[in-house]
Design a protein around this motif. Structure first.
Motif, short mmCIF file in Angstrom:
data_model
loop_
_atom_site.label_atom_id
_atom_site.label_comp_id
_atom_site.label_asym_id
_atom_site.label_seq_id
_atom_site.Cartn_x
_atom_site.Cartn_y
_atom_site.Cartn_z
N PHE A 104 38.53 -43.15 14.05
CA PHE A 104 37.68 -42.33 14.92
C PHE A 104 36.43 -43.10 15.36
O PHE A 104 35.34 -42.55 15.45
CB PHE A 104 37.25 -41.03 14.21
CG PHE A 104 38.40 -40.22 13.69
CD1 PHE A 104 39.50 -39.94 14.48
CD2 PHE A 104 38.39 -39.75 12.38
CE1 PHE A 104 40.56 -39.19 14.00
CE2 PHE A 104 39.45 -39.01 11.88
CZ PHE A 104 40.55 -38.73 12.69
N GLY A 105 36.58 -44.42 15.56
CA GLY A 105 35.48 -45.21 16.10
C GLY A 105 34.50 -45.74 15.07
O GLY A 105 33.55 -46.43 15.43
N VAL A 106 34.69 -45.44 13.78
CA VAL A 106 33.79 -46.00 12.76
C VAL A 106 34.60 -46.75 11.70
O VAL A 106 35.81 -46.54 11.58
CB VAL A 106 32.92 -44.92 12.06
CG1 VAL A 106 32.01 -44.24 13.07
CG2 VAL A 106 33.80 -43.90 11.34
N GLU A 107 33.92 -47.59 10.94
CA GLU A 107 34.61 -48.31 9.87
C GLU A 107 34.47 -47.55 8.56
O GLU A 107 33.44 -46.92 8.30
CB GLU A 107 34.04 -49.73 9.73
CG GLU A 107 34.41 -50.60 10.90
CD GLU A 107 34.04 -52.06 10.70
OE1 GLU A 107 33.71 -52.45 9.56
OE2 GLU A 107 34.07 -52.80 11.70
N ALA A 108 35.49 -47.62 7.75
CA ALA A 108 35.45 -46.92 6.46
C ALA A 108 36.25 -47.69 5.43
O ALA A 108 37.17 -48.42 5.76
CB ALA A 108 36.03 -45.50 6.63
N ASP A 109 35.84 -47.52 4.16
CA ASP A 109 36.59 -48.11 3.05
C ASP A 109 37.46 -47.03 2.43
O ASP A 109 36.95 -45.98 2.04
CB ASP A 109 35.61 -48.61 1.97
CG ASP A 109 35.16 -50.01 2.27
OD1 ASP A 109 36.03 -50.85 2.57
OD2 ASP A 109 33.93 -50.25 2.23
N ILE A 110 38.74 -47.32 2.33
CA ILE A 110 39.64 -46.33 1.74
C ILE A 110 40.50 -46.99 0.66
O ILE A 110 40.42 -48.19 0.45
CB ILE A 110 40.55 -45.68 2.82
CG1 ILE A 110 41.42 -46.75 3.48
CG2 ILE A 110 39.72 -44.93 3.86
CD1 ILE A 110 42.54 -46.18 4.30
N ARG A 111 41.32 -46.18 0.00
CA ARG A 111 42.21 -46.70 -1.04
C ARG A 111 43.56 -47.07 -0.43
O ARG A 111 43.99 -46.48 0.57
CB ARG A 111 42.42 -45.64 -2.12
CG ARG A 111 41.18 -45.35 -2.97
CD ARG A 111 41.37 -44.13 -3.85
NE ARG A 111 41.51 -42.93 -3.04
CZ ARG A 111 42.61 -42.19 -2.95
NH1 ARG A 111 43.67 -42.49 -3.66
NH2 ARG A 111 42.64 -41.14 -2.17
N CYS A 112 44.22 -48.05 -1.04
CA CYS A 112 45.59 -48.39 -0.66
C CYS A 112 46.30 -48.91 -1.91
O CYS A 112 45.64 -49.14 -2.92
CB CYS A 112 45.61 -49.42 0.47
SG CYS A 112 45.03 -51.05 -0.03
N PRO A 113 47.62 -49.06 -1.88
CA PRO A 113 48.31 -49.54 -3.08
C PRO A 113 47.76 -50.91 -3.50
O PRO A 113 47.54 -51.77 -2.66
CB PRO A 113 49.77 -49.66 -2.64
CG PRO A 113 49.90 -48.72 -1.49
CD PRO A 113 48.57 -48.76 -0.79
N ALA A 114 47.54 -51.07 -4.82
CA ALA A 114 47.06 -52.35 -5.33
C ALA A 114 48.07 -53.43 -4.96
O ALA A 114 49.27 -53.21 -4.99
CB ALA A 114 46.88 -52.28 -6.84
N GLY A 115 47.57 -54.57 -4.59
CA GLY A 115 48.46 -55.68 -4.24
C GLY A 115 48.83 -55.70 -2.76
O GLY A 115 49.44 -56.65 -2.29
N LEU A 116 48.48 -54.64 -2.04
CA LEU A 116 48.81 -54.62 -0.61
C LEU A 116 47.82 -55.50 0.15
O LEU A 116 46.63 -55.21 0.20
CB LEU A 116 48.75 -53.18 -0.07
CG LEU A 116 49.20 -52.99 1.38
CD1 LEU A 116 50.71 -53.11 1.49
CD2 LEU A 116 48.75 -51.64 1.92
N ARG A 117 48.32 -56.60 0.69
CA ARG A 117 47.50 -57.55 1.44
C ARG A 117 48.02 -57.57 2.86
O ARG A 117 49.21 -57.79 3.06
CB ARG A 117 47.71 -58.95 0.88
CG ARG A 117 46.67 -59.42 -0.06
CD ARG A 117 47.09 -60.81 -0.54
NE ARG A 117 47.36 -60.77 -1.97
CZ ARG A 117 46.43 -60.94 -2.89
NH1 ARG A 117 45.20 -61.21 -2.52
NH2 ARG A 117 46.71 -60.87 -4.16
#
Ligand SMILES: Nc1ncnc2c1ncn2[C@@H]1O[C@H](COP(=O)(O)OP(=O)(O)OP(=O)(O)O)[C@@H](O)[C@H]1O
Ligand SMILES: [Mg+2]
Length: 373
Positions: A264-277
């Motif tokens: 939605f036009g802004v940056e955010a830190d979220i969670r994702c599966p560990a090891g996902l690069r």
């Protein structure tokens, strides 16, 4: 005695259409409370009927502990499985009294006289129906009938109890109080419980683990907490916990279970599966819950308030991000807002849906974020 249940590629096909149960493999622990959750027609009842022995598998095998009860070469009859079933329709015998209904499985086992009466009284006491022995099912409320059905189950002392939407016929208040009854029932029997529902709140409240089903398959099997926080797919996210699913640009995911996204036009830190690069430049979808969003954060995205509903401890707002017209997000705010008001919404958290991560530079896609109801 609680027993484990093991399904290996268990399949049930009926004459036409796709398999009602499609190569399901599942290990249910002894004494576990497992909920099967999924939309109508996904195969929940079929799975229970296979465990009970009312259906034979078309392929695959089923074992209780290390004893095979159904396979290509073996089939143990339902009455030899020590499995009890509770249906949403209670299935009490109307011509029998409550005491006779509860005592019936004991009579079949050859337990009679005062021994039977004592077990019946104990089972009724366990569901808070002491002294109801001489009533007829017709003279009971829906909740009381369901408790009689549970008492009949208790009296059987089964190793496995299957419950098929046992609360579906009850009103909301009664359902809440019956949840406690089920918990107590589970503690008391120590039986392995498989509980079918399409009410996710009920599944979350009761189960040790939840299997989410769709079209004869299990989409995800995990604890309620993991299912809610880390849905494995978009289908699960939409089905469980009213998750919003929104398109995002992936900026960075170094493999530590966090991802930086633009949403939605802004940056955010979220969670994702560990090891996902992931290299930047990809797109994916993010599951956002009401509690992931925070009103009045200066670094938030611009949005317009569509509605504001007083909920006592908070107000529930529905907002539309200016960057994604047509998208509706709901969140909780400490106080109500005017309809049409401009607000800024911060993204505190979110979960990158692992099955949605696409290739670099896909064709532009319109945001498909919707509110699951
Ligand atoms: N005896 C049968 N003959 C043919 N098809 C059947 C039979 N029993 C079930 N099915 C089909 O198998 C699929 C799964 O049915 P099932 O009753 O297991 O669903 P469910 O998840 O229990 O749904 P609901 O939530 O509505 O009770 C459905 O498509 C259903 O039509
Ligand atoms: Mg069903």
């Amino acid at each position: 005695m609680a027993v484990s249940i093991h399904l290996r590629k268990l399949t049930r096909r009926f004459d036409r259409g796709p398999a009602a149960l499609d190569e399901v493999s599942l290990d249910i622990r002894p004494g576990e409370f497992l909920a099967l959750l999924g939309p109508s027609g996904c195969g929940k009842t079929t799975l229970l009927r296979l465990i009970a022995g009312f259906e034979a598998p078309s392929a695959g095998s089923l074992a209780f502990g290390d004893r095979i009860v159904a396979s290509e070469s073996a089939f143990v009859q339902p009455e030899a499985r020590n499995v009890a079933i509770v249906f949403q329709s209670y299935a009490l015998w109307p011509h029998m009294s409550v005491g006779e209904n509860v005592g019936y499985p004991l009579r079949v086992k050859g337990v009679r006289g005062s021994a039977q009466a004592q077990k019946v009284a104990e089972a009724l006491a366990a569901v808070d129906l002491s002294g109801f022995e001489n009533r007829r099912p017709a003279d009971l409320s829906g909740g009381q009938r369901q408790r009689v059905a549970l008492a009949r189950c208790l009296a059987m002392e089964p190793g496995i109890v299957l419950l098929d939407e046992p609360l579906a016929n009850l009103d909301v208040h009664l359902r809440a109080s019956m949840e406690e009854t089920f918990r107590a029932f589970h503690r008391r029997t120590g039986a392995t419980l498989v509980y079918v529902t399409h009410d996710q709140a009920e599944a979350m409240a009761l189960a040790d683990r939840i299997a989410v089903m769709e079209r004869g398959r299990i989409l995800q099997l995990s604890t309620p907490e993991t299912l809610y926080a880390e849905p494995a797919s978009e289908a699960v996210a939409r089905f469980v916990g009213h998750g919003h699913v929104a398109d995002a640009d992936l900026l960075l995911s170094p493999g530590d279970g966090r991802a930086r996204v633009r949403l939605f036009g802004v940056e955010a830190d979220i969670r994702c599966p560990a090891g996902l690069r992931l290299p930047s430049g990809r797109r994916g979808r993010v599951c956002l819950r009401a509690e992931d969003l925070e009103i009045d954060r200066a670094d938030g995205f611009a949005a317009r308030v569509l509605s504001s509903t007083f909920k006592g401890s908070h107000s529930r707002l529905v907002v539309e991000p200016l960057a994604a017209p047509g998208t509706r997000l709901s969140l909780h705010a400490p106080s109500g807002r005017a309809e049409g008001e401009s607000v800024r919404i911060g993204i505190r958290d979110g979960w990158l849906l692992p099955d949605t991560v696409g290739d670099a530079q896909p064709a532009p896609r319109k945001s498909l974020a919707v509110e699951a109801v």
